[in-house]
Design an enzyme around this catalytic site. Structure first.
Site, PDB file in Angstrom:
ATOM      1  N   ARG A  73       0.732  -0.497  -0.248  1.00 35.39           N
ATOM      2  CA  ARG A  73      -0.324   0.168  -0.028  1.00 35.39           C
ATOM      3  C   ARG A  73       0.836   1.270   0.142  1.00 35.39           C
ATOM      4  O   ARG A  73       0.853   2.160  -0.737  1.00 35.39           O
ATOM      5  CB  ARG A  73      -0.945   0.418   1.116  1.00 35.39           C
ATOM      6  CG  ARG A  73      -2.198  -0.622   1.139  1.00 35.39           C
ATOM      7  CD  ARG A  73      -2.571  -1.091   2.230  1.00 35.39           C
ATOM      8  NE  ARG A  73      -1.864  -2.132   2.503  1.00 35.39           N
ATOM      9  CZ  ARG A  73      -1.785  -3.292   2.574  1.00 35.39           C
ATOM     10  NH1 ARG A  73      -3.459  -3.939   2.081  1.00 35.39           N
ATOM     11  NH2 ARG A  73      -1.161  -4.177   3.482  1.00 35.39           N
ATOM     12  N   THR A  74       2.054   1.152   0.610  1.00 36.11           N
ATOM     13  CA  THR A  74       2.816   2.386   1.572  1.00 36.11           C
ATOM     14  C   THR A  74       3.208   2.949  -0.395  1.00 36.11           C
ATOM     15  O   THR A  74       3.112   4.153  -0.676  1.00 36.11           O
ATOM     16  CB  THR A  74       3.044   2.654   2.386  1.00 36.11           C
ATOM     17  OG1 THR A  74       2.805   2.047   3.440  1.00 36.11           O
ATOM     18  CG2 THR A  74       4.336   3.808   2.830  1.00 36.11           C
ATOM     19  N   LYS A  92      27.209  -4.115  -2.259  1.00 32.54           N
ATOM     20  CA  LYS A  92      28.436  -4.077  -2.703  1.00 32.54           C
ATOM     21  C   LYS A  92      29.066  -3.258  -1.460  1.00 32.54           C
ATOM     22  O   LYS A  92      29.995  -3.077  -1.338  1.00 32.54           O
ATOM     23  CB  LYS A  92      29.243  -3.674  -3.564  1.00 32.54           C
ATOM     24  CG  LYS A  92      28.432  -3.863  -4.978  1.00 32.54           C
ATOM     25  CD  LYS A  92      28.437  -3.190  -6.167  1.00 32.54           C
ATOM     26  CE  LYS A  92      27.713  -3.567  -7.558  1.00 32.54           C
ATOM     27  NZ  LYS A  92      28.234  -2.418  -8.160  1.00 32.54           N
ATOM     28  N   ARG A  94      11.323   3.711   2.818  1.00 33.98           N
ATOM     29  CA  ARG A  94      10.921   3.538   3.911  1.00 33.98           C
ATOM     30  C   ARG A  94      12.917   1.794   4.161  1.00 33.98           C
ATOM     31  O   ARG A  94      13.401   1.582   3.451  1.00 33.98           O
ATOM     32  CB  ARG A  94       9.802   2.277   3.406  1.00 33.98           C
ATOM     33  CG  ARG A  94      10.170   0.666   3.998  1.00 33.98           C
ATOM     34  CD  ARG A  94       8.704   0.301   3.913  1.00 33.98           C
ATOM     35  NE  ARG A  94       7.194   0.777   4.981  1.00 33.98           N
ATOM     36  CZ  ARG A  94       6.483   0.317   4.437  1.00 33.98           C
ATOM     37  NH1 ARG A  94       6.284  -0.859   4.528  1.00 33.98           N
ATOM     38  NH2 ARG A  94       5.894   1.125   4.903  1.00 33.98           N
ATOM     39  N   HIS A 129       5.966   6.084  11.222  1.00 30.24           N
ATOM     40  CA  HIS A 129       5.712   5.887   9.664  1.00 30.24           C
ATOM     41  C   HIS A 129       4.360   7.078  10.220  1.00 30.24           C
ATOM     42  O   HIS A 129       2.951   6.575  10.066  1.00 30.24           O
ATOM     43  CB  HIS A 129       4.553   4.272   9.776  1.00 30.24           C
ATOM     44  CG  HIS A 129       4.268   4.149   8.486  1.00 30.24           C
ATOM     45  ND1 HIS A 129       4.046   5.072   6.844  1.00 30.24           N
ATOM     46  CD2 HIS A 129       3.448   3.031   7.607  1.00 30.24           C
ATOM     47  CE1 HIS A 129       3.939   4.026   5.936  1.00 30.24           C
ATOM     48  NE2 HIS A 129       3.361   2.960   6.071  1.00 30.24           N
TER      49      HIS A 129
HETATM   50  C1  NCD Z   1       1.942  -0.953   8.276  1.00 29.73           C
HETATM   51  C2  NCD Z   1       4.170  -0.759   8.078  1.00 29.73           C
HETATM   52  O1  NCD Z   1       4.055  -1.155   7.166  1.00 29.73           O
HETATM   53  O2  NCD Z   1       4.170  -0.778   8.917  1.00 29.73           O
HETATM   54  N1  NCD Z   1       1.420  -0.727   6.856  1.00 29.73           N
HETATM   55  C3  NCD Z   1       1.533   0.078   5.717  1.00 29.73           C
HETATM   56  O3  NCD Z   1       2.365   0.685   5.651  1.00 29.73           O
HETATM   57  N2  NCD Z   1       0.230   0.421   6.153  1.00 29.73           N
HETATM   58  C4  NCD Z   1       1.483  -1.977   8.949  1.00 29.73           C
HETATM   59  C5  NCD Z   1       2.111  -3.231   9.075  1.00 29.73           C
HETATM   60  O4  NCD Z   1       3.266  -3.747   8.378  1.00 29.73           O
HETATM   61  O5  NCD Z   1       2.083  -3.876  10.127  1.00 29.73           O
END
Ligand code: NCD
Length: 319
Positions: free
Chosen positions: A66-67, A96, A117, A145
């Site tokens: 999703r993100t 590397k 991320r 997040h």
């Molecule tokens: C979450 C995350 O990646 O922190 N997912 C997301 O981005 N919607 C929640 C999770 O992974 O549990």
């Protein structure tokens, strides 16, 4: 929140967002005020212009559905383009031995901003200190997040019309769940919020955050049994036990579905209680819950994820 002014000044231009604490109430208002415009663009199948001529790098060192996709979609819907790197830990020069700083310096030249991320808490903060362009944290290990918390708060405001004076429940992995860490920072910015925290004792919120949020005036009530849950809450926010943060599979198995949202449990909640989850779910929300009109995880939260990220990007990357 300052909704009184006609046109709020954009105080997000060029900003990095690495923690929810990087945001002020007035910036949150600006983001939320931009959402209806984004909704119109999407509904009318029009492309926006805010990111025209700009390229944003999506560097995702940890898995995401999703993100990643909502950022990618949001950038393109605003007329921007993307460089998409999923799993750079396996496919980029970091294999590397390249340092994060050097990777960022490289992408800074190819793009106008970075959405990142990473499995190391604080990595996006380091990236933002190295990069001359804005860096947005899309999840850093068990850290934070912030854009998930923005869409969660928007979803609550959309339903209840306010972000103060709320009573809610957050359940699951409060120790490792980064969405929870950002969301609680968000609630602590507004007045008179009471949050029940339901988790096995081994997955309680870390003590440092717990006392910090209390100091900020957030009322936190830690509970360990379903019977102690607030029945007339504004929301129940469920989370996944974060398997990837456990040292042993056995430890994970012991707690993974200790708390499950079932129709039976949900029948105790009031009509106004909304059920939320950042997704993915892995057994902690019974699929029968999807039919409940109070369940917003597949409907409002996902839709708002796209719109709120569009709003945020359009403000940060405005020319
Ligand atoms: C979450 C995350 O990646 O922190 N997912 C997301 O981005 N919607 C929640 C999770 O992974 O549990």
């Amino acid at each position: 929140m300052g909704y009184g002014r006609k046109k709020a000044r954009n105080n997000l231009r060029g900003k990095s967002i690495t923690s929810f604490d990087d945001l002020s109430i007035s910036q949150i208002s600006n983001i939320f005020e931009a959402v209806p415009k984004m909704k119109k663009l999407v509904e009318r199948r029009r492309m926006g212009k805010a990111l025209e001529g700009q390229i944003i790098a999506l560097l995702f060192f940890e898995p995401s559905s999703r993100t990643f996709s909502s950022f990618s979609s949001a950038i393109k819907r605003l007329g921007g383009q993307t460089i998409e790197y999923q799993n750079p830990a396996q496919t980029s020069s970091s294999v590397k031995g390249e340092t994060l700083e050097d990777t960022i310096k490289t992408f800074e030249t190819y793009s106008n901003g970075i959405v990142m991320r990473h499995f190391v808490p604080g990595a996006p903060r380091i990236a933002s200190e190295v990069s001359i362009n804005p860096v947005i944290n899309a999840g850093d290990g068990a850290g934070e997040h912030p854009t998930q918390a923005l869409l969660d708060l928007y979803t609550i405001k959309e339903k209840h019309g306010k972000l103060s004076g709320l009573t809610g429940l957050i359940a699951g992995d409060l120790l490792n769940g980064r969405t929870v860490h950002s969301l609680l920072r968000g609630f602590s910015m507004f007045k008179n919020n009471t949050i029940y925290l339901l988790s096995p004792s081994s997955l309680r919120l870390n003590r440092e955050d717990y006392s910090e949020f209390k100091k900020r005036g957030l009322k936190l009530i830690e509970i360990e049994k379903e019977s102690q849950m607030p029945k007339d809450a504004d929301f129940w926010y469920w989370t996944r036990v974060q398997k990837e943060r456990f040292k042993s599979q056995k430890e994970y198995e012991k707690v993974k579905t200790r708390f499950v949202l079932t129709p039976k449990l949900a029948s105790q909640a009031s009509k106004k209680t909304i059920f939320m989850h950042p997704l993915p779910r892995v057994g902690e929300i019974d699929e029968a819950m999807d039919q409940d009109p109070r369940s917003l995880y597949f409907r409002n939260q996902i839709r708002n994820g796209l719109l709120v990220r569009m709003a945020l990007l359009s403000l940060i990357f405005t020319k």
